[in-house]
Design a protein around this motif. Structure first.
Motif, PDB file in Angstrom:
ATOM      1  N   UNK A 291      12.741   3.923  -4.655  1.00 39.02           N
ATOM      2  CA  UNK A 291      12.838   2.619  -5.300  1.00 39.02           C
ATOM      3  C   UNK A 291      13.993   1.830  -4.722  1.00 39.02           C
ATOM      4  N   UNK A 292      15.079   2.520  -4.453  1.00 41.46           N
ATOM      5  CA  UNK A 292      16.249   1.841  -3.924  1.00 41.46           C
ATOM      6  C   UNK A 292      15.964   1.218  -2.570  1.00 41.46           C
ATOM      7  N   UNK A 293      15.092   1.861  -1.817  1.00 40.12           N
ATOM      8  CA  UNK A 293      14.750   1.343  -0.500  1.00 40.12           C
ATOM      9  C   UNK A 293      13.561   0.425  -0.546  1.00 40.12           C
ATOM     10  N   UNK A 294      13.171  -0.023  -1.735  1.00 44.50           N
ATOM     11  CA  UNK A 294      12.020  -0.912  -1.914  1.00 44.50           C
ATOM     12  C   UNK A 294      10.750  -0.344  -1.300  1.00 44.50           C
ATOM     13  N   UNK A 295      10.589   1.001  -1.360  1.00 38.37           N
ATOM     14  CA  UNK A 295       9.379   1.635  -0.855  1.00 38.37           C
ATOM     15  C   UNK A 295       8.478   1.949  -2.028  1.00 38.37           C
ATOM     16  N   UNK A 296       7.238   1.751  -1.855  1.00 40.68           N
ATOM     17  CA  UNK A 296       6.268   2.021  -2.910  1.00 40.68           C
ATOM     18  C   UNK A 296       5.678   3.407  -2.695  1.00 40.68           C
ATOM     19  N   UNK A 297       5.681   4.260  -3.739  1.00 42.24           N
ATOM     20  CA  UNK A 297       5.092   5.588  -3.613  1.00 42.24           C
ATOM     21  C   UNK A 297       3.573   5.433  -3.608  1.00 42.24           C
ATOM     22  N   UNK A 298       2.925   5.789  -2.500  1.00 42.55           N
ATOM     23  CA  UNK A 298       1.484   5.620  -2.405  1.00 42.55           C
ATOM     24  C   UNK A 298       0.775   6.685  -3.227  1.00 42.55           C
ATOM     25  N   UNK A 299      -0.512   6.502  -3.419  1.00 46.47           N
ATOM     26  CA  UNK A 299      -1.295   7.394  -4.291  1.00 46.47           C
ATOM     27  C   UNK A 299      -1.360   8.818  -3.748  1.00 46.47           C
ATOM     28  N   UNK A 300      -1.427   8.967  -2.424  1.00 48.57           N
ATOM     29  CA  UNK A 300      -1.487  10.310  -1.839  1.00 48.57           C
ATOM     30  C   UNK A 300      -0.185  11.063  -2.116  1.00 48.57           C
ATOM     31  N   UNK A 301       0.951  10.393  -1.879  1.00 48.90           N
ATOM     32  CA  UNK A 301       2.245  11.030  -2.126  1.00 48.90           C
ATOM     33  C   UNK A 301       2.398  11.411  -3.594  1.00 48.90           C
ATOM     34  N   UNK A 302       1.970  10.527  -4.496  1.00 49.35           N
ATOM     35  CA  UNK A 302       2.078  10.802  -5.936  1.00 49.35           C
ATOM     36  C   UNK A 302       1.248  12.012  -6.331  1.00 49.35           C
ATOM     37  N   UNK A 303       0.017  12.097  -5.784  1.00 49.20           N
ATOM     38  CA  UNK A 303      -0.850  13.234  -6.120  1.00 49.20           C
ATOM     39  C   UNK A 303      -0.245  14.553  -5.617  1.00 49.20           C
ATOM     40  N   UNK A 304       0.278  14.540  -4.382  1.00 48.32           N
ATOM     41  CA  UNK A 304       0.867  15.754  -3.826  1.00 48.32           C
ATOM     42  C   UNK A 304       2.109  16.175  -4.615  1.00 48.32           C
ATOM     43  N   UNK A 305       2.911  15.184  -5.036  1.00 51.67           N
ATOM     44  CA  UNK A 305       4.101  15.493  -5.832  1.00 51.67           C
ATOM     45  C   UNK A 305       3.708  16.050  -7.200  1.00 51.67           C
ATOM     46  N   UNK A 306       2.672  15.475  -7.806  1.00 47.91           N
ATOM     47  CA  UNK A 306       2.210  15.954  -9.120  1.00 47.91           C
ATOM     48  C   UNK A 306       1.689  17.384  -9.016  1.00 47.91           C
ATOM     49  N   UNK A 307       1.004  17.714  -7.914  1.00 43.44           N
ATOM     50  CA  UNK A 307       0.521  19.086  -7.719  1.00 43.44           C
ATOM     51  C   UNK A 307       1.696  20.064  -7.648  1.00 43.44           C
ATOM     52  N   UNK A 308       2.727  19.667  -6.935  1.00 42.48           N
ATOM     53  CA  UNK A 308       3.902  20.528  -6.802  1.00 42.48           C
ATOM     54  C   UNK A 308       4.565  20.744  -8.162  1.00 42.48           C
ATOM     55  N   UNK A 309       4.700  19.663  -8.933  1.00 49.23           N
ATOM     56  CA  UNK A 309       5.288  19.775 -10.273  1.00 49.23           C
ATOM     57  C   UNK A 309       4.439  20.664 -11.183  1.00 49.23           C
ATOM     58  N   UNK A 310       3.127  20.525 -11.065  1.00 48.37           N
ATOM     59  CA  UNK A 310       2.207  21.251 -11.951  1.00 48.37           C
ATOM     60  C   UNK A 310       2.368  22.764 -11.792  1.00 48.37           C
TER      61      UNK A 310
END
Length: 601
Positions: free
Chosen positions: A24-43
């Protein structure tokens, strides 16, 4: 160490949120692929499905690397290390941390190096190496960006956790430093979290007034902050408050809600405060037994990890390999193999012994008694081997980890000291293994040759010299003799040396630091040589004299030793046509009488 597991579980959300804030600080938007992969890791992080978690982490790391997002790439790597730590795979976690540090340097990501340093501090402190843990945590503070407030707060909390039991005042200073970095209005969760931690630190500092004061402050924040209030340590805080108020039953109820290792540790502290020393002792024993059980599992896992990594380490470190490092790694593997073989031999011969007894005597009562005795021996072997071998193995494994860190510089004197410690630990294990191998072999019950011509006084003096060489700080040893120096007997030199080494070592160990007296003489008929070894330590009651000659029997389970020295020495003495006994008339401590036949030479 208290609250250790809780802290590690909290780290992953911090790492992941930190990655999100950085984007967020770098004004980068987390794309849907990155979000899904991160959610899998958290799960999969809080599950035992290791393959699924490692697979999810590998995919997320590859995606971040391909996109050039190195911050999230290394955060995912950290999450994998933390996952290994939560399953007590410390050697694997250490190896991955070293690899991550090398990768950061190779990719020239110097602004991420503090994360690797921090993980090294976590791993060392979890293994009980407080000195190394503090060193790396302090180094992480120096490497971290001054703007990274959350990270610095976490390091100060970890330093406080490392120091809290032994140095609670220093832990309180660390927590106050963490509070000074936090804006209580903008970081309410973090601020209340540390205030709660201070209640526990004051509990260990034994300042009951301060405990009540910090508790009231904590409860005030709970009302003010509402949903932004941290209840991470609420159970520990309530326990500390009730104990400070003298409400020990309520404090014990809170302690029973904690994890096993914290439950027994806290109950021990509460019982001590209440003056119930017997209950405090029982709680401490339960704590030590649980801790030993966990330590054994960690040790076995680390041994297997060492075996699996030896070849990989040799290949990857050809340019930087150190001769001593390779020797230590090989030694650990050999020790693991020898211990497994040795235990197998003991179990095999124990089973053979039980079958022989069963064939000779079909009486159900005798069979029941023998089965119970065998079960006691099995438990005793397991418990004693755990205590006596774990310590030298931990020393060897710990120094192996230190030497496997390429950035850790060692002076010539430090290397010499490490080599000596490894050698001493190895000799200790070899001695235990040699005794066990002898007991498990057929030679222990068969004929022993008696063809050596042995000077009586000389072999006693040599045994004293060996003990002095191995234990320079041992008590004074006085040798008196009434026989001539040229008196010799025909016997087995190695057998007598084994007996003397065991008995002199026992006399020093249980002699309360006072002098040990060795005397050599002839009996009244001048047919036998009599060697006595006496100390001024613990007196053995008459009802225990026969029991101490049973294999693996110990009068005090909390003292060091396997309980094989006396029975092994008596067995060898009888094979040499002599005897070994305890002087019942000696009341100032313990006196061992060794009798060997005198023959013409």
């Amino acid at each position: 160490m208290i609250l250790r597991r809780l802290f590690i579980i909290v780290i992953l959300p911090l790492c992941v949120f930190k990655a999100g804030h950085a984007s967020a600080a770098g004004d980068q938007q987390i794309d849907s692929v990155s979000k899904k992969l991160m959610d899998d890791m958290r799960k999969y992080f809080n599950t035992t499905d290791k393959e699924a978690f490692y697979d999810a982490t590998t995919k997320y790391k590859a995606y971040c690397l391909a996109g050039g997002n190195m911050h999230n790439f290394y955060n995912a790597w950290q999450s994998e290390i933390i996952y290994d730590i939560n399953f007590n795979h410390f050697f694997k976690a250490m190896r991955k941390t070293v690899e991550m540090s090398k990768d950061m340097k190779w990719r020239k990501c110097s602004d991420e190096l503090h994360n690797a340093t921090y993980m090294m501090g976590i791993i060392y402190s979890l293994q009980g190496n407080i000195m190394m843990g503090e060193k790396y945590l302090k180094k992480a503070l120096e490497e971290a960006d001054d703007k990274d407030t959350l990270f610095k707060v976490q390091i100060y909390k970890e330093l406080a956790n490392v120091r809290m039991e032994d140095h609670p005042k220093q832990a309180l200073k660390d927590l106050n430093k963490a509070l000074s970095l936090i804006n209580p209005e903008r970081m309410k969760y973090e601020y209340s979290d540390i205030v709660g931690f201070k209640v526990i630190a004051e509990f260990f500092n034994k300042d009951q007034v301060a405990v009540k004061k910090e508790y009231n402050n904590y409860m005030r924040l709970k009302k003010e902050y509402g949903p932004e209030f941290s209840e991470t340590y609420i159970t520990y805080v309530r326990m500390a408050y009730h104990a400070a108020c003298g409400e020990y039953d309520k404090a014990l109820e809170q302690a029973d809600m904690m994890t096993n290792i914290d439950r027994y540790k806290m109950k021990n502290k509460i019982y001590e405060m209440s003056g119930n020393l017997a209950a405090a002792y029982d709680a401490l024993k339960e704590y030590m037994q649980f801790k030993d059980s966990v330590s054994n599992e960690v040790m076995i896992d680390d041994l297997y990890e060492v075996e699996n990594d030896i070849e990989i380490t040799k290949i990857r470190s050809k340019a930087e390999k150190d001769k001593m490092t390779n020797m230590v790694l090989t030694l650990i593997t050999a020790m693991a193999f020898v211990i497994i073989v040795c235990l197998g031999l003991v179990v095999k011969n124990r089973n053979r012994y039980l079958k022989k007894i069963a064939r000779k005597n079909r009486n159900l009562e005798v069979m029941r008694d023998k089965a119970q005795e065998a079960e006691r021996m099995k438990d005793t072997i397991r418990n004693n081997m755990s205590h006596e071998i774990r310590t030298p193995l931990n020393i060897i494994s710990g120094f192996a980890q230190i030497m496997s860190v390429p950035d850790f510089q060692l002076s010539h004197e430090e290397r010499s000291d490490i080599a000596k410690r490894i050698s001493d630990s190895s000799n200790q294990i070899v001695k235990i293994i040699n005794n066990l191998l002898y007991i498990s072999s057929e030679a222990s019950t068969s004929y022993m040759s008696k063809n050596d011509i042995v000077p009586c006084n000389d072999i006693c003096r040599k045994a004293v010299a060996r003990l002095r060489e191995k234990q320079p700080d041992a008590p004074e040893i006085i040798f008196n003799t009434s026989v001539k120096d040229n008196l010799k007997i025909k016997t087995n030199a190695a057998g007598i040396s084994n007996i003397l080494d065991n008995m002199i070592d026992n006399a020093c160990k249980f002699g309360n630091g006072e002098a040990v007296v060795i005397e050599c003489s002839l009996d009244d008929k001048r047919e036998n040589v009599v060697i006595s070894i006496a100390n001024h330590g613990e007196y053995i009651p008459e009802d225990q004299i026969n029991k101490v000659f049973d294999l693996f029997y110990k009068m005090d389970e909390f003292k060091s030793g396997l309980g094989i020295g006396l029975p092994l020495s008596r067995q060898i003495a009888e094979q040499l046509d002599g005897s070994l006994s305890i002087d019942k008339n000696y009341k100032d401590g313990t006196r061992i009488i060794i009798t060997l036949p005198l023959t013409d030479n």
